[in-house]
Design an enzyme around this catalytic site. Structure first.
Site, mmCIF file in Angstrom:
data_model
loop_
_atom_site.group_PDB
_atom_site.id
_atom_site.type_symbol
_atom_site.label_atom_id
_atom_site.label_comp_id
_atom_site.label_asym_id
_atom_site.label_seq_id
_atom_site.Cartn_x
_atom_site.Cartn_y
_atom_site.Cartn_z
ATOM 1 N N LEU A 27 -70.126 18.487 11.557
ATOM 2 C CA LEU A 27 -71.821 18.162 10.686
ATOM 3 C C LEU A 27 -72.096 16.682 10.709
ATOM 4 C CD1 LEU A 27 -71.052 21.272 8.405
ATOM 5 C CD2 LEU A 27 -72.261 21.356 10.575
ATOM 6 N N CYS A 28 -71.528 15.744 10.613
ATOM 7 C CA CYS A 28 -71.095 14.286 10.681
ATOM 8 C C CYS A 28 -72.310 14.639 11.851
ATOM 9 C CB CYS A 28 -70.208 13.327 10.580
ATOM 10 S SG CYS A 28 -70.213 11.779 9.713
ATOM 11 N N HIS A 29 -74.226 13.729 11.368
ATOM 12 C CA HIS A 29 -74.448 12.958 12.141
ATOM 13 C C HIS A 29 -74.001 12.039 13.097
ATOM 14 C CE1 HIS A 29 -76.878 14.726 9.039
ATOM 15 N NE2 HIS A 29 -77.911 15.299 9.450
ATOM 16 N N GLU B 113 -67.769 6.593 8.246
ATOM 17 C CA GLU B 113 -67.377 5.795 9.855
ATOM 18 C C GLU B 113 -66.883 5.040 9.204
ATOM 19 O OE1 GLU B 113 -70.679 8.654 10.837
ATOM 20 O OE2 GLU B 113 -70.438 7.197 9.210
ATOM 21 N N ASP C 64 -48.852 3.793 14.625
ATOM 22 C CA ASP C 64 -47.779 4.188 15.770
ATOM 23 C C ASP C 64 -46.864 3.844 16.352
ATOM 24 O OD1 ASP C 64 -47.556 6.809 18.198
ATOM 25 O OD2 ASP C 64 -48.781 5.109 18.725
#
Length: 170
Positions: free
Chosen positions: A82-84, A121, A135
């Site tokens: 649902l993120c634009h 973001e 990592d």
């Protein structure tokens, strides 16, 4: 500045019947939106020193983490439902190393001129940068922890500028 707990608000990703939907931003005006997210990753002091002196065998940890964070911010709509999708105009990350405490602080900044904010973001950039550090260093240090990630500031929407700093914990 407003507080995130000023008043109860309706959840924007639910319609009147409680069904999930993507928020319709069609009629919102384009405004400059900016966000700053911060995060922290903790490890052995010696691991921070190896990163600082570019002595990790996998390569430049911070440059790789920066690239990964920038790439992740641009891919946020593919990661978060649902993120634009946004026309990102600026994404940057900075790292502050503290080898005495065994910490790396990460700050991510995002910007666009659009109808909705760039806080997710910025947070995505910071957390993926932290995961990348993990990592690249996990073979050297099994104590690495991602301790904190939060949006410290966002601006450009109807709420104006909102700032947040979490409580300091030991």
């Amino acid at each position: 500045m407003s507080s995130p707990i000023d008043k109860p608000q309706q959840l924007t990703h639910l319609d009147e019947q409680g069904n999930i939907h993507m928020v319709d931003v069609t009629t919102r005006p384009d405004t400059m939106r900016e966000a700053i997210a911060k995060g922290r990753i903790r490890m052995q002091p010696e691991t921070v020193r190896l990163i600082e002196h570019n002595q990790v065998s996998k390569g430049s940890v911070l440059e790789t983490a920066k690239i990964a964070g920038i790439m992740a911010a641009k891919q946020t709509p593919q990661l978060i439902p649902l993120c634009h999708p946004l026309p990102m105009t600026h994404i940057d990350l900075h790292f502050l190393l503290d080898s005495e405490q065994g910490c790396i602080s990460i700050e991510g900044r995002t910007r666009t001129t659009y109808k909705t904010g760039v806080d997710v973001e910025a947070l995505t950039a910071v957390t993926v940068a932290a995961l990348t550090i993990y990592d690249m260093c996990k073979g050297l240090d099994t104590t690495i922890t991602l301790e904190q990630a939060y949006v410290s500031q966002k601006s450009g929407g109807k709420s104006g500028t909102v700032s947040f700093t979490p409580e300091q914990r030991s």
